[in-house]
Design an enzyme around this catalytic site. Sequence first.
Site, PDB file in Angstrom:
ATOM      1  N   SER A  67       0.896  -1.108   0.035  1.00  0.00           N
ATOM      2  CA  SER A  67       0.127  -0.003  -0.047  1.00  0.00           C
ATOM      3  C   SER A  67       0.865   1.227  -0.001  1.00  0.00           C
ATOM      4  O   SER A  67       1.537   1.421  -1.076  1.00  0.00           O
ATOM      5  CB  SER A  67      -0.864  -0.059   1.396  1.00  0.00           C
ATOM      6  OG  SER A  67      -1.991   0.916   0.994  1.00  0.00           O
ATOM      7  N   GLU A  73      -9.119  -5.908  -4.293  1.00  0.00           N
ATOM      8  CA  GLU A  73      -8.406  -4.702  -3.630  1.00  0.00           C
ATOM      9  C   GLU A  73      -9.440  -3.907  -3.074  1.00  0.00           C
ATOM     10  O   GLU A  73      -9.422  -3.538  -1.905  1.00  0.00           O
ATOM     11  CB  GLU A  73      -7.506  -3.904  -4.576  1.00  0.00           C
ATOM     12  CG  GLU A  73      -6.144  -4.554  -4.991  1.00  0.00           C
ATOM     13  CD  GLU A  73      -5.201  -4.557  -3.741  1.00  0.00           C
ATOM     14  OE1 GLU A  73      -5.399  -3.762  -2.851  1.00  0.00           O
ATOM     15  OE2 GLU A  73      -4.050  -5.119  -3.901  1.00  0.00           O
ATOM     16  N   HIS A 109      -7.346  -6.068   0.127  1.00  0.00           N
ATOM     17  CA  HIS A 109      -6.433  -5.162   0.364  1.00  0.00           C
ATOM     18  C   HIS A 109      -5.711  -5.703   1.603  1.00  0.00           C
ATOM     19  O   HIS A 109      -6.267  -5.596   2.661  1.00  0.00           O
ATOM     20  CB  HIS A 109      -6.696  -3.814   0.342  1.00  0.00           C
ATOM     21  CG  HIS A 109      -5.735  -2.831   0.297  1.00  0.00           C
ATOM     22  ND1 HIS A 109      -4.615  -2.383  -0.594  1.00  0.00           N
ATOM     23  CD2 HIS A 109      -5.175  -1.930   1.299  1.00  0.00           C
ATOM     24  CE1 HIS A 109      -3.938  -1.648  -0.212  1.00  0.00           C
ATOM     25  NE2 HIS A 109      -4.052  -1.129   0.865  1.00  0.00           N
TER      26      HIS A 109
END
Length: 527
Positions: free
Chosen positions: A195, A314, A410
């Site tokens: 990230s 995600e 995610h």
Amino acid sequence: MVSIERHPPAGRVRGTTSYLAEVATFLGIPYALPPTGNRRWKAAEPMPKWGAVRFADRMGPAAMQAPLPQGTILSHPDWPTSEDCLYLNIWTKAEPGDMRPVMVWIHGGGFISGSTAYPEYDGTALAAKDVVLVSLAYRLGAFGFFSHPELARESAEGVSGNYGLSDLLQGLRWIQENIAAFGGDPDCVTIFGESAGAWAVSQLQASPLSDGLFHRAIGQSGSSMTRMRSAFAMVDDALPVEQVHASWAANARVPRLRDLRDLSASELLQRWDADMMLAEAVVDGWILPAQVRDIFEAGNHQKVPVLAGFNSDEPELLGSFGLYPIPEEAADYIALVRARMGDHSDEFLTLFPADDVRQSAMQAYRDGLQGGLSSMESWARLNFSAGAESHVYIFSHKPSDDHMGLGAYHMAEIPYVFGHVARKSSFVYPVLATGPVTDADIELSERMSDCWVRFASEGTLRAVNGFGWPAYCPIRRPFMEIGKAFEVNDNPFPGRYELFEKVRASFIAQRKFRNQVYNPRDGGFKL
């Protein structure tokens, strides 16, 4: 595990003195502060030397940050925060004289939250695979990414912002000087992150100040191949960040730098968070002399092997917080796409049709995100164009206890990479994990962490012992799908990368790309 920290007196916003030099002094290792050290906040008083044995038996405090929402998927046990937050952690099983590959982890959190102390980032399992694992802390939010004209004027380089990146650069310099004392090879250093940590990896690869500091790069669900803002110049009608932050400071009744420095750290954090200010790395003319993508396109980045990828679901995790609103009716979806995509609407609706609005919208979010298909493939493609090897993956494995239906969300790959899939005690799992971990989960984790270690060791994942992970090339476009098994798929998303490249070029031409930059607090249909 060795946790190395510094402990200056508590104080107001101030600069980082050479805490790394103090560590070297403590270890008895010669160290000189590089000439490009961080000098931009007001200099702090010299730190006293350690005069006795220091027990590194606990993690240091996290950087100043607002707590994540408790009782939600993202919540985790509270961890102490402090301005005194710059430290590194080392896991090693090396013997004296060893020269093992070094893997340097950069945590995520949108540049506003996160900590190296999260249990899922424990480096024990990776270090057991004959690498030295290091995690770097860095400043966040206003402390790490605040730009202001007064800061630029007092800077030797004439810049402001990107202090968090400066911390990471300083940590990498320390590793070059000192990691051999822990059995690490300073000529075989891999930076990897997820990230915002992956944003930082791509930014460090683009920075001229990182030359020679690392030799491979791994990005998990994040890159800065989208348009960035500038500290001092307009970008596509977006105001310079120095001006934005100076205006915020004036509205917060602390217009001058000395007024800001008179605030305690907690007061500054409270005012910053109350106004929902975001943190972002910027084009500052020094650490990042230009847009990250422009640097890559010119071939001026660090030409090292890259492993880049994203997760198949995600947006599901952050979408559960309403950050990705989806129209309920197909007609509303079509109208929104036509308003947003203009001349590209028909192509968009062919690839993301209105017959299943939710599925199409979530896939479009994923493929257009900073950490999705378009940005991660751009990273690999531009690295390939510069003559450096790249490998690309999509992580599609759904945990066996996916009772919330989030799929490969995610962050879902993190425990598999670190070899902690059987441990359900981190911010990734408290709400998500209720059922048993299967043998398939553990086997996949072993194989995935093996791949990360091999890439860090050799800079390639090409075929060996019957396992083939072909290098990326823009003709074949091989993606490794990491699901129930490892499976190579050529061009698994035909037409989508090309669409988003055209949309990107169109948005830049229309000077409205600022609306496409990922902003989790912005709302709206971000494609």
